[in-house]
Design an enzyme around this catalytic site. Sequence first.
Site, PDB file in Angstrom:
ATOM      1  N   GLU A 146       0.967  -1.145   0.030  1.00 16.60           N
ATOM      2  CA  GLU A 146      -0.069   0.280   0.044  1.00 16.60           C
ATOM      3  C   GLU A 146       0.815   1.299  -0.047  1.00 16.60           C
ATOM      4  O   GLU A 146       0.909   2.038   0.858  1.00 16.60           O
ATOM      5  CB  GLU A 146      -0.759  -0.085   1.224  1.00 16.60           C
ATOM      6  CG  GLU A 146      -1.585  -1.271   1.147  1.00 16.60           C
ATOM      7  CD  GLU A 146      -2.808  -1.194   2.368  1.00 16.60           C
ATOM      8  OE1 GLU A 146      -2.595  -0.339   3.145  1.00 16.60           O
ATOM      9  OE2 GLU A 146      -3.890  -2.062   2.145  1.00 16.60           O
ATOM     10  N   GLU A 206      -5.460  -8.544   0.696  1.00 15.46           N
ATOM     11  CA  GLU A 206      -6.164  -8.182   2.043  1.00 15.46           C
ATOM     12  C   GLU A 206      -7.612  -7.957   1.440  1.00 15.46           C
ATOM     13  O   GLU A 206      -8.044  -7.206   0.573  1.00 15.46           O
ATOM     14  CB  GLU A 206      -5.568  -6.876   2.687  1.00 15.46           C
ATOM     15  CG  GLU A 206      -4.168  -7.226   3.346  1.00 15.46           C
ATOM     16  CD  GLU A 206      -3.724  -5.770   3.729  1.00 15.46           C
ATOM     17  OE1 GLU A 206      -4.697  -5.089   4.349  1.00 15.46           O
ATOM     18  OE2 GLU A 206      -2.735  -5.693   3.999  1.00 15.46           O
TER      19      GLU A 206
HETATM   20  O1  IFM Z   1      -4.532  -2.986   9.056  1.00 14.39           O
HETATM   21  C1  IFM Z   1      -4.259  -2.447   7.832  1.00 14.39           C
HETATM   22  C2  IFM Z   1      -3.298  -3.180   6.907  1.00 14.39           C
HETATM   23  O2  IFM Z   1      -1.998  -2.847   7.829  1.00 14.39           O
HETATM   24  C3  IFM Z   1      -2.916  -2.642   5.765  1.00 14.39           C
HETATM   25  N1  IFM Z   1      -4.400  -2.438   5.044  1.00 14.39           N
HETATM   26  C4  IFM Z   1      -5.409  -2.354   5.623  1.00 14.39           C
HETATM   27  C5  IFM Z   1      -5.473  -3.076   6.981  1.00 14.39           C
HETATM   28  C6  IFM Z   1      -6.861  -2.309   7.813  1.00 14.39           C
HETATM   29  O3  IFM Z   1      -6.890  -0.996   7.868  1.00 14.39           O
END
Ligand code: IFM
Length: 453
Positions: free
Chosen positions: A166, A356
């Site tokens: 990210e 994710e």
């Molecule tokens: O916890 C975070 C993660 O570290 C990165 N992506 C989003 C998740 C939820 O906010």
Amino acid sequence: MQERSFPKNFIWGAASSSFQIEGTVPGDGRGPSIWDDFCAQPGRIRDGSNGLVACDHYRLWPRDVELLSELGARAYRFSMAWPRIFPEGRGRSNAIGLDFYKRLIDSLLEKNITPWVTLYHWDLPFALERKGGWRNRNTAFAFADYAAYCVAQLGDRVKHWITHNEPWCVAVLGHRLGEHAPGLQNPRAALETAHHVLLSHGLAMQRIRELAPDATAGITLNLNPAYPATPGKPEDEAAAHLFDGDFNRWYLDPLFRACYPEDMIQHHENQGALGPRGWDFIQQGDLKTIAQPNDFLGVNYYSRTVLGERSAAEKAAQKDPLHYTAMDWEIHPEGLQDLFVRLARDYPVKAWYITENGAAYADQLTADRQIHDAHRLRYLALHLDQVAQVCARGIPLKGYFAWSILDNFEWAHGYEKRFGLVYVDYASQERIPKASFHWLKEVIAANKVFDVL
Ligand code: IFM
């Protein structure tokens, strides 16, 4: 919701990151990271907490590997803490830190769980921040050296590498909005950071290819599809296009087209974001370096953003857990499919993974120590339904990693937001699999998503 199957060999996994779960054990040689420093600044973390203990995964990892195995995960995505490996960011390495990851990886492999290693999930060595952090071009080269070291040391065991998690968050939350470490509110710093993070990805990819030609490697972006509140209304359409440029295209275009989007270059210039030195941090050849061929793109999908005035009914839904999670993120599973249709059309990516997806809710432990997390379970079911539909369209979406295996340190929210499939009782460090864990286990075993609603 109808029953839907996933392709044969679909990769099922769960994800985590170092700072969010490991804890920092004194005497283990790990250097401080920007997040240790950020947590120590009063007012930065909502519950005043820090990563000192977190889920104590650094000590309790054997239990966590067992949980992944119980879930039936075929893959585990975790990150390595750069300051555990190079306490000062570069130079002297820390064998104790490397051994921790070796033990973890070996144990995963014994259980037939494939490690997917993210090299950077935000815990920059603080020693590098002192020298300008990601605003300093040298950090990109330090990252490539760190990546090469990890691949040289672990490449016999690890065949899947993700350079960054990210970059938007690193650049914008960390340097423009000041909500994440290092907490700057400086638009130029955010643009420099985005560029140097992307450059470091390209440099690291070159080193990974040299050292591990048999490995697959790529990057993870958090992508957030933008919709106009009133389709066809020029202001809303323009706002959605701008949001998309800032959040999505600013990362996708350099990675897959070797250019920054023209409209956004113009936008940043019009905003006066750059100062008198302009774009001097983009050097000749950088975009070619950034656009190294990737084996895959990891996509983190949680929600969408709607630009413009929403209807009264939509506004009223904002307190409703069927429509919004505890992060106040709208639940919009269809956005996942819309996003992949558009990505597959616009970008030449060989393979996609959802690295994710998940939801925070205020879980309540029952008297018999169970968690009936019906809202999270519904969220996962609705999104997996869309994932199956994306696969059925023939888009090469090859795997899904739930966020997260454990409740953990949710950055500026501290421990208030729980995303885990497994509840963590932070006082005792007991792990309690939630209803969503048991449900996902069945989905994985069946390779099908079915109605639970
Ligand atoms: O916890 C975070 C993660 O570290 C990165 N992506 C989003 C998740 C939820 O906010």
